[in-house]
Design a protein around this motif. Sequence first.
Motif, short mmCIF file in Angstrom:
data_model
loop_
_atom_site.label_atom_id
_atom_site.label_comp_id
_atom_site.label_asym_id
_atom_site.label_seq_id
_atom_site.Cartn_x
_atom_site.Cartn_y
_atom_site.Cartn_z
N MET A 1 -1.21 -63.41 -41.14
CA MET A 1 -2.60 -63.12 -40.87
C MET A 1 -2.78 -62.92 -39.37
SD MET A 1 -5.90 -65.57 -41.33
CE MET A 1 -6.42 -65.10 -42.93
N SER A 2 -3.53 -61.92 -39.04
CA SER A 2 -3.78 -61.60 -37.64
C SER A 2 -4.97 -62.40 -37.14
CB SER A 2 -4.05 -60.11 -37.51
OG SER A 2 -4.40 -59.80 -36.20
N ARG A 3 -4.86 -62.96 -35.96
CA ARG A 3 -5.93 -63.71 -35.33
C ARG A 3 -6.48 -62.95 -34.12
NH1 ARG A 3 -7.82 -68.34 -37.99
NH2 ARG A 3 -6.11 -69.21 -39.18
N THR A 4 -6.60 -61.64 -34.26
CA THR A 4 -7.05 -60.81 -33.16
C THR A 4 -8.48 -61.13 -32.75
OG1 THR A 4 -5.61 -59.07 -33.99
CG2 THR A 4 -7.26 -58.42 -32.38
N GLY A 5 -9.34 -61.41 -33.71
CA GLY A 5 -10.74 -61.71 -33.40
C GLY A 5 -10.89 -62.93 -32.52
N ALA A 97 -2.66 -71.21 -28.29
CA ALA A 97 -2.42 -71.90 -29.56
C ALA A 97 -2.71 -71.01 -30.76
CB ALA A 97 -3.26 -73.17 -29.62
N VAL A 98 -3.61 -70.06 -30.63
CA VAL A 98 -3.97 -69.22 -31.77
C VAL A 98 -3.09 -67.98 -31.89
CG1 VAL A 98 -5.72 -67.70 -30.78
CG2 VAL A 98 -6.00 -68.51 -33.10
N THR A 99 -2.36 -67.64 -30.85
CA THR A 99 -1.51 -66.44 -30.93
C THR A 99 -0.42 -66.65 -31.97
OG1 THR A 99 -0.18 -67.26 -29.11
CG2 THR A 99 -1.88 -65.65 -28.57
N LYS A 100 -0.16 -65.61 -32.70
CA LYS A 100 0.83 -65.59 -33.79
C LYS A 100 0.52 -66.63 -34.85
CE LYS A 100 4.42 -63.66 -30.95
NZ LYS A 100 5.73 -63.82 -30.36
N ASN A 101 -0.75 -67.03 -34.94
CA ASN A 101 -1.22 -67.94 -35.98
C ASN A 101 -0.44 -69.26 -35.96
OD1 ASN A 101 -2.98 -68.60 -37.98
ND2 ASN A 101 -1.86 -67.57 -39.61
N ASN A 102 -0.08 -69.72 -34.75
CA ASN A 102 0.71 -70.95 -34.64
C ASN A 102 -0.09 -72.19 -35.01
OD1 ASN A 102 3.03 -69.67 -33.86
ND2 ASN A 102 2.67 -69.92 -31.68
N LYS A 103 -1.12 -72.51 -34.24
CA LYS A 103 -1.90 -73.73 -34.44
C LYS A 103 -3.39 -73.42 -34.38
CE LYS A 103 1.71 -76.28 -32.08
NZ LYS A 103 2.07 -76.97 -30.87
N ARG A 138 -10.94 -69.29 -41.42
CA ARG A 138 -9.97 -68.31 -41.93
C ARG A 138 -8.68 -69.00 -42.31
NH1 ARG A 138 -9.66 -63.50 -37.81
NH2 ARG A 138 -8.30 -62.68 -39.41
N LYS A 139 -8.27 -68.81 -43.52
CA LYS A 139 -7.04 -69.42 -44.02
C LYS A 139 -5.97 -68.34 -44.22
CE LYS A 139 -8.99 -73.44 -44.63
NZ LYS A 139 -8.85 -74.43 -43.65
N SER A 140 -4.73 -68.75 -44.07
CA SER A 140 -3.63 -67.83 -44.33
C SER A 140 -3.56 -67.57 -45.83
CB SER A 140 -2.30 -68.42 -43.85
OG SER A 140 -2.35 -68.63 -42.47
N PRO A 141 -3.23 -66.35 -46.21
CA PRO A 141 -3.13 -66.08 -47.64
C PRO A 141 -1.96 -66.86 -48.25
CG PRO A 141 -2.43 -64.18 -46.36
CD PRO A 141 -2.99 -65.18 -45.40
#
Length: 149
Positions: A1-5, A97-103, A138-141
């Motif tokens: 999942m992308s966290r671009t927003g 922390a949010v890049t690449k959906n890490n934490k 937002r949750k990962s699928p």
Amino acid sequence: MSRTGEIVLGAISAVFTVVAIVALAFIVMSGSAALQDPAVNAELQQEILNNPNLSGQDAEMLAQAFEVLPNAFSAFGWGFIIVLVISLVLNIIGIVAVTKNNKPKLAGVMFILAGLFAGIISITSILLYIAAIMCFVRKSPVQIAEQEY
């Protein structure tokens, strides 16, 4: 999942915070210099003493308060700049922390803390609150592993 927003909202608020830090530093430095100028102080005290709405005792009390004003202005200004720098650091930690959906949960907490330090209700803090809500909601699928038969 992308966290671009979340990353974009965090980056925009970081830019706003940097602009606020630079502007406030300029205001504090120039304001402190202006308030420490003897000519400005003399003119302010003369205006206070000439004000017909103030009694003599009130005018003297205000004139004495203007002697303390430059130090108080400088102290509060630099204190607020330090709070904004803390907000910027927390914002950057949240972005990392949010890049690449890490934490995303850690990022959400950092965004909320950065928003509180940036000012309870400001454009920067509102952007950070939105990014924090996005981190929490937002949750990962769910990925279903296919079984081999």
